[in-house]
Write an enzyme that holds these catalytic residues in place. Structure first.
Site, PDB file in Angstrom:
ATOM      1  N   THR A  65      -5.099 -18.707   2.242  1.00  0.00           N
ATOM      2  CA  THR A  65      -3.811 -19.729   2.384  1.00  0.00           C
ATOM      3  C   THR A  65      -3.758 -20.216   3.666  1.00  0.00           C
ATOM      4  O   THR A  65      -3.730 -18.969   4.504  1.00  0.00           O
ATOM      5  CB  THR A  65      -2.866 -19.213   1.761  1.00  0.00           C
ATOM      6  OG1 THR A  65      -1.801 -20.382   1.879  1.00  0.00           O
ATOM      7  CG2 THR A  65      -2.196 -18.026   2.347  1.00  0.00           C
ATOM      8  N   HIS A 122      -1.594  -1.672  -2.310  1.00  0.00           N
ATOM      9  CA  HIS A 122      -1.861  -0.582  -1.721  1.00  0.00           C
ATOM     10  C   HIS A 122      -2.094   0.422  -2.823  1.00  0.00           C
ATOM     11  O   HIS A 122      -2.511   1.585  -2.682  1.00  0.00           O
ATOM     12  CB  HIS A 122      -0.500  -0.065  -1.251  1.00  0.00           C
ATOM     13  CG  HIS A 122      -0.855   0.819   0.103  1.00  0.00           C
ATOM     14  ND1 HIS A 122      -2.113   1.654   0.078  1.00  0.00           N
ATOM     15  CD2 HIS A 122      -0.072   1.526   1.082  1.00  0.00           C
ATOM     16  CE1 HIS A 122      -2.207   2.149   1.234  1.00  0.00           C
ATOM     17  NE2 HIS A 122      -1.176   2.262   1.874  1.00  0.00           N
TER      18      HIS A 122
END
Length: 416
Positions: free
Chosen positions: A327, A379
């Site tokens: 993006t 994560h």
């Protein structure tokens, strides 16, 4: 009478309902086969609904209605004749228009007292709520400007008039205080739902770095015209970032993965979602197997997909299945941000604006076009080592594109 029931087609897999965003025709209109008659919002895209047959249409749903896939939304009378007589009324129209045209000066003069209408507010009656406020503050209604129909004094008009009477600044009484409430589209509601779920259901972290755009600036300046003449498309920044990302994804395969419960899925292909701003919001069309694309292929595909997004022609299939997203907030002036992961993907790269900044190079302070880049990642399946290593690999490709992305031969690498 032969009546066709038009049902909502399935826009794509897993979509069970859509919202009627806009009817492009009116009840009773004659429509031609394949003529767009409505725009419908799904949770992934806005699509046009074409007429299945020619005939007179009867609408069975209102704008804003949420309808199920397969539900009847309109009827088309196939036996109804095409209104060829439309030409006759059109011929009569000038005759009818001539009378109004003669009468037009009289019509224009009638509104001419309208300039005095601002004073007609003095005779405009206040609404009950407005009258209560004016009475409480001891304000004469004839001194209040009414913004409602025929000079009617609304509650907001009375509240504005009451501000100076209460000792407030006269400046605060002059600003508009209207509000507008509109229902969010199905697409916007789905985007909101997905974004909230990402924040709540992933262990999202963001790592940052900066890239030196000097070499890419040089390459674009040197080969821009030659590239455009040969490939029919401009040489932009996105192709360099796409190639740098696909290289980094192959170096760090856990970034090119998704998680589903207790299972992780790794992909041996790089389907890159490119965030594109369109009239209906942010869309993410996908470049399939971007790792095998040339620079010209990347630029050409991005251009085609961006045009489809702008024109509302993008399909659900063209926006599903990406493995990683890029993006570019820099096009809007963003210097630094933390992009949100596009589920079920596990990572996203955010580009930002390019600023001439002083940096240290070989012990000397020089001015270079620099960009901050950010990578948000889940994560749960991507460790810090992989995320930082991935972003460093992207940085290497952008800082040194000739050796790393173009194979040491810039002309050959660009397909020139």
């Amino acid at each position: 009478m032969s009546i066709l029931e038009m049902k909502v087609p399935s826009p794509g897999e897993s979509i069970t309902e859509v919202e009627i965003a806009t009817w492009l025709v009116k009840d009773g209109d004659y429509v031609q086969k394949d003529q767009p008659i409505a725009e419908v919002d799904s949770d992934k895209a806005t699509l046009e609904l074409p007429a299945e047959e020619s005939g007179v249409i009867t609408l069975k749903a209102e704008e804003g209605d949420v309808v199920q896939v397969g539900q009847v939304v309109c009827l088309i009378d196939r036996d109804a004749a095409k209104p060829e007589g439309a030409a006759a009324p059109a011929a009569e129209a000038p005759k009818q228009e001539e009378a109004p045209k003669v009468a037009e000066p009289a019509k224009v003069e009638a509104p001419k007292p309208a300039p005095a209408a601002p004073q007609s507010y003095a005779t405009g009656a206040p609404s009950p709520a407005a009258k209560k406020i004016l009475d409480e503050k001891g304000i004469d209604a004839s001194q209040v400007s009414g913004s409602g129909r025929d000079g009617r004094i609304s509650k907001s008009d009375a509240e504005l008039a009451a501000v100076p009477a209460m000792g407030g600044s006269s400046l605060t009484a002059t600003g508009a205080r209207s509000t507008t409430t509109t229902k969010l589209s199905v697409l916007r509601r789905k985007i909101a739902q997905r974004l909230v779920s990402v924040k709540n259901e992933t262990a999202m972290l963001t790592t940052f770095n900066e890239v030196d755009m000097s070499e890419i600036f040089r390459l674009r300046k040197q080969y821009k015209e030659e590239f455009a003449q040969k490939h029919g498309v401009g040489l932009g920044f996105m192709s360099f970032f796409t190639k740098a990302v696909t290289r980094a994804l192959q170096m760090y395969p856990d970034v090119n993965a998704s998680i589903d419960g207790d299972f992780k899925t790794n992909y041996d292909f790089c389907d890159i979602s490119i965030a594109v701003s369109g009239p209906k919001g942010l869309m993410v069309p996908v470049l399939r197997n971007a790792e095998n694309m040339s620079f010209a292929n990347v630029e050409g595909n991005i251009k085609d997909l961006a045009i489809k997004v702008r024109d509302g022609k993008i399909t659900v299939d063209e926006m599903t299945g990406g493995t990683f997203t890029i993006t570019n907030g820099g096009t809007f002036g963003s210097m630094l941000s933390t992009p949100i992961i596009n589920p079920p993907q596990s990572a996203i790269l955010g580009m930002h604006n390019i600023i001439q900044r002083p940096v240290a190079v070989d012990g000397q302070v020089v001015i270079r076009p620099m960009m901050y880049v950010a990578m948000s990642y889940d994560h749960r399946i991507i460790d810090g080592k992989e995320s930082v290593g991935f972003l460093v690999a992207v940085k290497e490709g952008i800082d040194n594109p000739v050796e790393i992305l173009l194979g040491g031969d810039e002309k050959k690498g660009l397909g020139l």
